[in-house]
Design an enzyme around this catalytic site. Sequence first.
Site, mmCIF file in Angstrom:
data_model
loop_
_atom_site.group_PDB
_atom_site.id
_atom_site.type_symbol
_atom_site.label_atom_id
_atom_site.label_comp_id
_atom_site.label_asym_id
_atom_site.label_seq_id
_atom_site.Cartn_x
_atom_site.Cartn_y
_atom_site.Cartn_z
ATOM 1 C CG HIS A 112 37.127 31.993 38.018
ATOM 2 N ND1 HIS A 112 36.883 31.498 36.853
ATOM 3 C CD2 HIS A 112 38.008 31.595 39.030
ATOM 4 C CE1 HIS A 112 38.012 30.297 37.201
ATOM 5 N NE2 HIS A 112 38.446 30.598 38.378
ATOM 6 N N GLY A 113 33.007 34.618 38.740
ATOM 7 C CA GLY A 113 32.388 36.056 39.045
ATOM 8 C C GLY A 113 31.960 35.785 40.758
#
Length: 183
Positions: A112-113
């Site tokens: 999800h970075g």
Amino acid sequence: MPAIADARVLIIATDGFEQAELFGPLERLREAGADVTLASLRTDPIQGMVHDEKGRTITPDTLIADVDADDYDALVIPGGVANPDKLRTDEATVALVQAFDDAGKPVAAICHGPWLLVEADMVEDRTVTSWPSLRTDLENAGGEWEDEQVVVDGNIITSRKPDDVPAFNEALIRLIEQGVEED
């Protein structure tokens, strides 16, 4: 760019980071000799997650607001749903991510970075990957999404999930050592 043993790498995270996506790069980079700093929104211990369960905690070395991108050779952004979602609402964090990109330094984001890459306007006309649920967000930001273990586009490295951490780490080390800008 420096040899990995001479590199200074910054990891940014807050509560809700995916444990393997922070500790995996941290340990691999240190094993290779890099000087690694962890920055967060506060200096109290931050909570890691192993998917939906609480994992290990870690105490940040410094505050994101006190970090200067000029002092580092690369940036790592772990995933976990809550971690990048919280970080992308912090102006100092977004500005820091943009500063790494503006300087052409490696920016590595996993799972999800890449939400932070969207917030920092770094995805347009780039090929990236992520956790599958971010595909639409990345495409809406102008990126081309691929379902690959690791995607390197210029100075940006992206990966999908904890299982990809070893490939993510090696791509980051290669990019730091080879550099991304032409001299």
